[in-house]
Write an enzyme that holds these catalytic residues in place. Structure first.
Site, short mmCIF file in Angstrom:
data_model
loop_
_atom_site.label_atom_id
_atom_site.label_comp_id
_atom_site.label_asym_id
_atom_site.label_seq_id
_atom_site.Cartn_x
_atom_site.Cartn_y
_atom_site.Cartn_z
N GLU A 1 0.82 -1.22 0.00
CA GLU A 1 0.00 0.00 0.00
C GLU A 1 0.85 1.26 0.00
O GLU A 1 0.60 2.19 0.77
CB GLU A 1 -0.94 0.01 1.21
CG GLU A 1 -2.06 -1.02 1.14
CD GLU A 1 -3.17 -0.77 2.17
OE1 GLU A 1 -2.91 -0.15 3.21
OE2 GLU A 1 -4.31 -1.19 1.90
N GLU B 1 -6.50 -7.82 -0.80
CA GLU B 1 -6.97 -7.94 0.57
C GLU B 1 -8.47 -7.76 0.58
O GLU B 1 -8.97 -6.65 0.52
CB GLU B 1 -6.31 -6.89 1.47
CG GLU B 1 -4.84 -7.14 1.66
CD GLU B 1 -4.20 -6.14 2.62
OE1 GLU B 1 -4.91 -5.56 3.46
OE2 GLU B 1 -2.98 -5.94 2.49
C1 GLA Z 1 -4.23 -2.73 4.92
C2 GLA Z 1 -2.85 -3.37 5.04
C3 GLA Z 1 -2.85 -4.65 5.82
C4 GLA Z 1 -3.73 -4.51 7.05
C5 GLA Z 1 -5.13 -4.11 6.64
C6 GLA Z 1 -6.09 -3.96 7.79
O1 GLA Z 1 -4.88 -3.16 3.82
O2 GLA Z 1 -2.27 -3.61 3.78
O3 GLA Z 1 -1.55 -4.95 6.17
O4 GLA Z 1 -3.18 -3.56 7.87
O5 GLA Z 1 -5.08 -2.87 6.02
O6 GLA Z 1 -6.20 -5.12 8.50
#
Ligand code: GLA
EC number: 3.2.1.23
Length: 600
Positions: free
Chosen positions: A163, A237
Site C-alpha cells: 500500500e 486484501e
Molecule cells: C491494509 C494493510 C494490511 C492490514 C489491513 C487492515 O490493507 O495492507 O496490512 O493492515 O489494512 O487489517
C-alpha cells in the site's frame, strides 16, 4: 510436488494464466509468525479444505532481524519450512516481503533500531533506510528464491512493498524495492496492493496493481480497469473481518454481509485473497497501534482473530462453511474433507504461589544506564547497541520536593509513576499532569514507561520512538540525572528471574507492579486453552518462558490464547507481570471471549 514447469503466473490479458491455462487466485492470508509452528499444518490443511488454492503471507523484518546484522530464520521464523509445507499440500504462494507490511504489526514490520538514526526516513530512498533493506533482502531473498515456481517451488507471485500509494513520500522508492527483489533473483510475477485511494500512486512499472477493500463498489473496479486495462483484476486484501483496539469494542463482520460480496467478486471473474483467512495471535509485544484521525495512538489487542473464517484457535466459523460451499463450485474435483477439530481444555485454576516485586527484578536486567537527560528506548545502549525494541523502560531520578509533574507529552505511551516506590498515578497521552506529594529529603521518582506498540499505518512512522522522548518537568524544571533500566522481558531475563530471583510466598503481601508465579499441571497430552484473568488489571503472561502477550481489563479481549504445543505434561511454569492488582489465581476457559461486539 509439481514436476512440470511450464510457465508461472502471467497477467498478459484480462485473465491470469498459470502453466498456460486460465487461473483464478483463490487466496487466503495466514502469517506464519502469528501461528505456533506446530499448528501450521493444521491451519493450511483447513485452508485447502475450504477450497483455496493460494496461501499469502507477509514477512516481518523486525522479527527476522532483531538486531542489525543478526538474523533469525529458525523455528517459528523458518519461512523455508513454511513454503515447503505449503508446497507439499498443493498450495501456491504469493509472498509479501515488504519490507514494510503494515499488518497491525509493530512499526508495520520495520525494526525499531532503524529509529536510532534521528534523521531516519522510513519507506524512502534515504540511504540509512535503503542500506538496511539491502542487507535484510540479501538474507531473505536468497532463501526464498529457490522456492519460486520457476525453480520448482510454490511461489507464483511476489508483492512489492505494501500500500505504498497511501504513503507515497518518494517516487524513487518503489522502483528501488522492485529492483532490490529483481537483482536478487525474484523472477515470478510482481504485483502491488493498494486501497482505492492509493491505487493512483502505489504502482510501479512491471508490477500489476491489485485492490484492497471490504465492500464492493463497482466504481472502484471500474477505476482499476481504467488505470490498468486488459489486465486480470484481483482483490489482494478482501477484509474478512477487522482488528481490535484496547478500550474499544470487538469488530465482527457477519457472514450474511460477507458472502454476497465474495459471490459478486467471483462473478466478476476476479481473483481474491481473504485477508485474513486465519488471523492468529500477536504473541509477545508485537502488536501495532492505530493513529489515523484520532488525537493519540491506540494500541491493538493481542488476539488477531480478525473475525476471520478460521478463528484464532483454528475453529471453523459459519463463514468458513459458507465459503467452502461457494468455492466448491469453482473446482472440478470434490474438496477434501475439513480436518477434525482439535480438542481444547479448560484447565483447573492455577493458584499463584510466589511473587517478586518489580524492584527486586531489576538486578536481572542488563546493566542500568546513567544519563543526564532522558533517552528514548531505541537509543539506549542495550542489546549490542541496537537499543530496546519492546516492553517497559524504568526511568529513575532523585527529587527533593513534591509539586506538579508534567510529562510535556513526552511519554510513549504511558507510564506508572512512583515516589519512593509508592504508586502515585499514571501519565499517558490524556493525563499529562500529576501532583506529587510533598515529603522530606531526597526521594526516588520512578517512571515505568510502557511501549504499547508502534503505529503501523499512516504518516507518523518516523516518530515512533518510545519511552521518554523528551523532557519531563517537575514544577516547570526538567528532570535530570536518570538511571534507566530496560525491561524488554526477553526469554533470558524471564529465565534468570525464575531460576535466581528471590521469590516470596503469597503469605507475604505482594508489592505491585510485580511478577507472579504458579504452576499449571497438565496430566495428559496438552491441549490448547484460553487464559482469563478477571482479578487482574494489566500486564503480560509468560508460559514456559514464551510471551503470550498483553492482557488489559479494559478489553475488549478478555482471554489469551495458549497453544497446546507450548505446554508439556506435568508442571508448566506460568509467570505473570502485573502492574496494579491480583487476586492470586489464573483461570482457564475452553473458548475465547473477545468482548462486546460491534459491526465493522
Ligand atoms: C491494509 C494493510 C494490511 C492490514 C489491513 C487492515 O490493507 O495492507 O496490512 O493492515 O489494512 O487489517
Amino acid at each position: 510436488m509439481r514436476m512440470s514447469r511450464l510457465e508461472g503466473l502471467r497477467a498478459n490479458s484480462s485473465q491470469f494464466t498459470l502453466e498456460r491455462k486460465p487461473f483464478r487466485v483463490l487466496g487466503g492470508s495466514i502469517h506464519y509468525f502469528r501461528v505456533p509452528r506446530a499448528h501450521w499444518e493444521d491451519r493450511l490443511l483447513k485452508m485447502k479444505a475450504c477450497g483455496l488454492n493460494t496461501l499469502t503471507t507477509y514477512v516481518p523484518w523486525n522479527l527476522h532481524e532483531p538486531e542489525r546484522g543478526v538474523f533469525n530464520f529458525e523455528d517459528q521464523l523458518d519461512i523455508e519450512a513454511y513454503l515447503r509445507l505449503a508446497a507439499s499440500l498443493g498450495l501456491w504462494v504469493i509472498l509479501r516481503p515488504g519490507p514494510y507490511i503494515c499488518a497491525e504489526w509493530d512499526l508495520g514490520g520495520l525494526p525499531s533500531w532503524l529509529l536510532r538514526d534521528e534523521n531516519m526516513k522510513l519507506r524512502t530512498t534515504y540511504p540509512g533506510f535503503t542500506g538496511a533493506v539491502d542487507a535484510f533482502f540479501d538474507q531473505l531473498v536468497g532463501r526464498v528464491v529457490p522456492h519460486q515456481y520457476s525453480q520448482g517451488g510454490p511461489i507464483i507471485a511476489v508483492q512489492v512493498e505494501n500500500e505504498y500509494g497511501s504513503y507515497a513520500e518518494d517516487t524513487e522508492y518503489m522502483p528501488f524495492v522492485k529492483e532490490a527483489l529483481l537483482s536478487r533473483g525474484i523472477a515470478e510475477l510482481l504485483l502491488t496492493s493498494d486501497n482505492k485511494d492509493g491505487l493512483k500512486l502505489g504502482g510501479v512499472k512491471g508490477a500489476i496493481e491489485t485492490i484492497n477493500f471490504q465492500r464492493l463498489n463497482p466504481n472502484d473496479i471500474k477505476y482499476l480497469d481504467e488505470i490498468q486495462p486488459q489486465k486480470p483484476r484481483m482483490v489482494m486484501e478482501y477484509w474478512s473481518g477487522w482488528f481490535d483496539l484496547w478500550g474499544n469494542l470487538h469488530h465482527v463482520y457477519s457472514a450474511e454481509d460477507m458472502i454476497p460480496v465474495v459471490t459478486d467478486i467471483l462473478k466478476l471473474d476476479m481473483s481474491i485473497n481473504l485477508y485474513m483467512f486465519h488471523g492468529g495471535t500477536n504473541f509477545g509485544f508485537m502488536n501495532g497501534a492505530f493513529a489515523v484521525g484520532i488525537p493519540a495512538p491506540k494500541p491493538m489487542v493481542t488476539s488477531y482473530d480478525y473475525d476471520a473464517p478460521l478463528s484464532e484457535a483454528g475453529d471453523y466459523t459459519s463463514k468458513y462453511h459458507l465459503l467452502r460451499n461457494l468455492f466448491s463450485h469453482y473446482h472440478t474435483q470434490a474438496l477434501p474433507e475439513p480436518p477434525p477439530l482439535r480438542e481444547r481444555r479448560a484447565y483447573l485454576p492455577v493458584v499463584i504461589q510466589q511473587h517478586l516485586s518489580l524492584w527486586d527484578s531489576l538486578q536481572f536486567t542488563d546493566k542500568p544506564f546513567k544519563s543526564e537527560r532522558p533517552v528514548n528506548m531505541e537509543n539506549l545502549p542495550v542489546n549490542n547497541r541496537n537499543g530496546q525494541s519492546y516492553g517497559y523502560t524504568l526511568y529513575e531520578t532523585t527529587i527533593t520536593s513534591g509539586g506538579v509533574l508534567n510529562s510535556k507529552n513526552n511519554i510513549r505511551d504511558r507510564a506508572l509513576v512512583f515516589v519512593d516506590r509508592h504508586f502515585v498515578g499514571v501519565l499517558d497521552y490524556k493525563t499529562q499532569e500529576l501532583a506529587l506529594p510533598d515529603g522530606k529529603g531526597r526521594r526516588t521518582l520512578s517512571l515505568l514507561a510502557e511501549n504499547c506498540g508502534r503505529v503501523n499505518y499512516g504518516k507518523s512512522l518516523d516518530v515512533q520512538r518510545k519511552g521518554l522522548v523528551g523532557d519531563v518537568e517537575l514544577n516547570k524544571q526538567p528532570l535530570r540525572d536518570f538511571i534507566i533500566h530496560s525491561l524488554d522481558m526477553k526469554p533470558g531475563f524471564v529465565n534468570r528471574l525464575e531460576s535466581t530471583g528471590h521469590w516470596l510466598s503469597m503469605r507475604e503481601q505482594p508489592s505491585l507492579p510485580g511478577f507472579f508465579q504458579g504452576k499449571l499441571y497438565v496430566n495428559s497430552s496438552p491441549k490448547d486453552t484460553f487464559i482469563k484473568l478477571p482479578g487482574w488489571i494489566k500486564g503480560v503472561i509468560f508460559i514456559n518462558g514464551k510471551n503470550l502477550g498483553r492482557y488489559w481489563s479494559i478489553g475488549p479481549q478478555q482471554t489469551l490464547y495458549v497453544p497446546g504445543p507450548w505446554l508439556h505434561r506435568g508442571d508448566n511454569q506460568v509467570i505473570v507481570f502485573e502492574e496494579q492488582e491480583t487476586d492470586g489465581k489464573i483461570q482457564f476457559a475452553s473458548s475465547p471471549d473477545y468482548g462486546m461486539t460491534v459491526d465493522v
